[in-house]
Enzyme design. Structure first.
Site, PDB file in Angstrom:
ATOM      1  N   SER A 138     -44.199 -13.420   0.275  1.00 44.89           N
ATOM      2  CA  SER A 138     -44.679 -12.302  -0.301  1.00 44.89           C
ATOM      3  C   SER A 138     -44.158 -12.210  -1.760  1.00 44.89           C
ATOM      4  CB  SER A 138     -44.349 -10.829   0.387  1.00 44.89           C
ATOM      5  OG  SER A 138     -44.662  -9.808  -0.125  1.00 44.89           O
ATOM      6  N   TYR A 151     -38.201  -5.122   4.698  1.00 49.35           N
ATOM      7  CA  TYR A 151     -39.037  -6.197   4.277  1.00 49.35           C
ATOM      8  C   TYR A 151     -38.651  -6.874   3.218  1.00 49.35           C
ATOM      9  CZ  TYR A 151     -43.669  -7.954   3.601  1.00 49.35           C
ATOM     10  OH  TYR A 151     -44.955  -8.908   3.541  1.00 49.35           O
TER      11      TYR A 151
END
Length: 256
Positions: A138, A151
């Site tokens: 990401s 995350y």
């Protein structure tokens, strides 16, 4: 135009394959002729995926599995020539309010499970002298955002794990790379819209342009198929010298 890719005779394993990026990757690899093991805990989603793949040159086998069962995850990866670590989850909370058990759960799914899948897959890849590992990271593997401690930590760790895999795998014909997108049109992102709206006390419709895409020069969500095409590129013979790298698809986010 799709990247020319022939994966006949290859076995690919894709995690989180019942929807979103994972489903797009499974279908793209099956379209290239691969036998795809689609791992997910969503049985109806896997059934729908198999139906969508029925006419493709390759095959899609749905494997119902919770990746937090780490021993089972490692076993499921045996015999894979291609490993796409995609499964993910997200929780948006300030650090002081972030439940420790949820922090641990996010790291287990996003970082420890890929490690265990690598343990299961690499022996076969090494034996055959060929392998492709693609980790769906990401932009948050490269940059941080508030309220996403678990995350961001997990994706930064995945970027590091991918590089170590590249160094160890190179003598065996195995490449390892990350694809690091910005916000993709998936259920995970749709859930974040409501979470972010609550945290910032703004309307849901303001979250996309005002928060999620604030740092992106391209003001739209990425489509899952665009990510799948990047994965396909990294699996092809023309990408054999690309390893330990990150293919960033962030609409200019990290250009700042």
């Amino acid at each position: 135009m799709r990247t020319a890719l022939d994966l006949r005779g290859r076995t690919a394993l894709v995690t989180g394959a019942a929807g979103g990026i994972g489903a797009a990757c499974a279908l793209r690899l099956a379209a290239a002729g691969a036998r795809v093991r689609a791992l997910d805990r969503d049985a109806p989603g896997l059934d729908a995926l198999r139906a969508r793949a029925a006419s493709l040159p390759g095959a899609v086998e749905g494997v119902l599995l919770d990746l937090t069962d780490l021993d089972a995850a490692e076993q499921a990866a045996a015999g894979a020539d291609i490993l796409v670590n995609n499964a993910g989850t997200q929780l948006v909370r300030p650090i002081q309010d972030f439940p420790p058990e949820e922090f641990r759960a996010v790291l287990t799914l996003l970082l420890e499970a890929p490690f265990r899948l690598l343990r299961g897959a690499l022996p076969h890849m090494y034996e055959r002298g060929w392998g492709r590992v693609v980790n769906i990271s990401s932009v948050h593997g490269l940059r941080a955002s508030p309220y996403k401690s678990a995350y961001v930590a997990a994706k930064h760790g995945l970027e590091g794990l991918s590089k170590v895999t590249a160094l160890e795998g190179a003598p065996h014909g195995v490449t390892s790379n990350c694809v690091s997108p910005g916000y993709v049109r998936t259920p995970l992102v749709e859930k974040q819209l409501a979470d972010q709206a609550a945290l910032h006390d703004i309307p849901v419709e303001s979250v996309l342009t005002g928060i999620l895409l604030a740092d992106s020069a391209v003001k739209r969500l990425i489509e899952p198929g665009e990510v799948a095409e990047a994965v396909a590129y990294l699996c092809g013979p023309h990408a054999s010298f690309i390893t330990g790298s990150t293919l960033t698809m962030d609409g200019g986010w990290t250009a700042h």
